[in-house]
Enzyme design. Sequence first.
Site, mmCIF file in Angstrom:
data_model
loop_
_atom_site.group_PDB
_atom_site.id
_atom_site.type_symbol
_atom_site.label_atom_id
_atom_site.label_comp_id
_atom_site.label_asym_id
_atom_site.label_seq_id
_atom_site.Cartn_x
_atom_site.Cartn_y
_atom_site.Cartn_z
ATOM 1 N NE ARG A 1 21.830 -15.190 -0.210
ATOM 2 C CZ ARG A 1 20.730 -15.433 0.173
ATOM 3 N NH1 ARG A 1 19.691 -15.633 -0.673
ATOM 4 N NH2 ARG A 1 20.144 -14.972 1.343
ATOM 5 C CG HIS B 1 4.537 3.279 3.393
ATOM 6 N ND1 HIS B 1 4.246 2.057 3.956
ATOM 7 C CD2 HIS B 1 3.445 3.446 2.519
ATOM 8 C CE1 HIS B 1 3.077 1.527 3.375
ATOM 9 N NE2 HIS B 1 2.850 2.391 2.411
ATOM 10 C CG HIS C 1 0.184 0.596 6.916
ATOM 11 N ND1 HIS C 1 1.464 0.936 7.226
ATOM 12 C CD2 HIS C 1 0.337 -0.316 6.056
ATOM 13 C CE1 HIS C 1 2.326 0.451 6.829
ATOM 14 N NE2 HIS C 1 1.679 -0.508 5.779
ATOM 15 C CE LYS D 1 -2.666 -7.027 0.443
ATOM 16 N NZ LYS D 1 -1.568 -5.947 0.110
HETATM 17 C C1 BG6 Z 1 2.156 -2.504 3.014
HETATM 18 C C2 BG6 Z 1 1.773 -3.949 3.004
HETATM 19 O O1 BG6 Z 1 2.866 -2.292 4.292
HETATM 20 O O2 BG6 Z 1 1.206 -1.551 2.735
HETATM 21 C C3 BG6 Z 1 1.063 -4.197 1.617
HETATM 22 O O3 BG6 Z 1 2.609 -4.962 3.141
HETATM 23 C C4 BG6 Z 1 0.057 -3.150 1.318
HETATM 24 O O4 BG6 Z 1 0.418 -5.568 1.654
HETATM 25 C C5 BG6 Z 1 0.816 -1.773 1.549
HETATM 26 O O5 BG6 Z 1 -0.484 -3.230 0.021
HETATM 27 C C6 BG6 Z 1 -0.326 -0.619 1.280
HETATM 28 O O6 BG6 Z 1 0.235 0.894 1.374
HETATM 29 P P1 BG6 Z 1 -0.207 1.793 0.308
HETATM 30 O O7 BG6 Z 1 0.753 2.910 0.705
HETATM 31 O O8 BG6 Z 1 -0.050 1.343 -0.913
HETATM 32 O O9 BG6 Z 1 -1.502 1.997 0.793
#
Ligand code: BG6
Length: 516
Positions: free
Chosen positions: A55, A190, A252, A353
């Site tokens: 923005r 990822h 994940h 967490k």
């Molecule tokens: C992300 C989440 O997709 O993955 C985060 O939004 C999390 O909350 C993270 O901390 C964990 O990824 P990595 O690669 O650090 O294990």
Amino acid sequence: MPRRKMANEPAAGPCTVVIFGASGDLTKRLLVPALCHLQSFRLLPRNFAMVGVARSITKDASLRAELGKAARELSEIPVADWKKFQRNIFSCAGDFDDPETFRRLSDLLARLEKERGTAGNVLFYLATPANAFAPVVEALGKAGLLQEEKGGWRRVIVEKPFGRDLASAKELNRQLSAVLREDQTYRIDHYLGKETVQNLLVFRFGNALFEPAWNRNYIDNIQITLAETLGVEGRGKFYETAGALRDVLENHVFVLLALIAMEPPTSLQGDGLRNEMGKVLAAIHPFRNSKAVFAHSARGQYRAGKVDGKKIAAYRAEKNVARDSEVETFAALRLEVDNWRWAGVPFYLRTGKALAQRATRIVVEFKTTPLMLFGCGEGPVPPGPNRLIFDIQPQQAITVHFRGKTPGAGMHTERVTMDFDYREFQKDPRANGYETLIYDAMIGDNTLFHRTDLVETAWRIATPVLKAWAAKTPREFPNYAPGSEGPASADKLLLRDGHRWWTPGPQRARAARGSE
Ligand code: BG6
């Protein structure tokens, strides 16, 4: 497709990468560093430009300065690498809901095509809050920016969350598919970009040793943990809309489950891998009612306390978090993959967490021998069952636990290990998982991206849990201390089956922390 790209792949062809959300956390922490790494791996196109849409940043110089500061401070990108990279950065300021922004973007892309030879190829990256995905894609469509002309390609990378339940995921998929073909849509996770995750495929399908035992006849249970030591760290506003199940477990952790349980794909090309991942998720029956949900799940929220000697505020005391928030910061599920290979084998999944240790790990526990010739083992380390442990991060290792003879008189036994440390093998430890996926999107390989049906199948499993949880106030919240293994209810999930979460002893835990 999992290949040693970092080592010996050719640079991608000409293109411009347009990042929506250019001054956001994801761009600063992960995307720009990943592009810099690709540059140093010589995988970035020779004819390349990056456009940041945000923005408030109107000048190229300001965007370069802001991203440069983050690259130095957060990712330790060497100054020389940054100097070379920053010349590729251009700014396109404007609101995502203003058609004028997209007209300016169109002009800029045309200019870059001429000046930098980017050949009309554009990769749009939506690093925005989820509520902007559909409007941005629609606006791109309206502005004609998704039209593939004169041989140029247009692709869009969408970040998770892909919806917040089955209905919203379907709606998002409908909105995306109104303007994009499936082969233009790259839904990124990822975790699929991590070397140790891709190595699960190689371990399973590139070796003959374990695959014959990879089934219900030999495997007793599988445990998948994605534990983090950090709390929500200022992401309260987002986290209040998500929670551990939506944020991490449903994507994940499900990816890890799919890779560990899938059948061998017939090919790594095209849809081979995604078809098999989809079949695993489809074989998990969603819980039928809330009784089943509560019998097979556990949720938690951390209170105030300490992790590794550092104070951490209670989740409910975080900025932008409701003082009586019912959002879970820990989630665990006991699932079964109801197919020929896995029927009856429990899969225990957990994420949270503010836990004791940062560790993403898969533990495959084998059944015991039919005859206990050596008793329970009287050596110093009780042998326990055979285990195969995949440490995904921050440790990157594969360990086999087996029984060995305790040296000395008598036939005593104890647990011994065989280890493989991925870091001794990995040439470049800098990669954060995004490099290989962005590169894949540049070369048009969507093997490691989620497909519409995979997203919907995952939500089909998660949605009944979310619904049952939402309908019942978690009066026990907050129910776990920072620095712990999570709530006791997660242990009970396993104890009922006579199992326990496997966690490393203090020595290994220290080693893991040292390597963070
Ligand atoms: C992300 C989440 O997709 O993955 C985060 O939004 C999390 O909350 C993270 O901390 C964990 O990824 P990595 O690669 O650090 O294990």
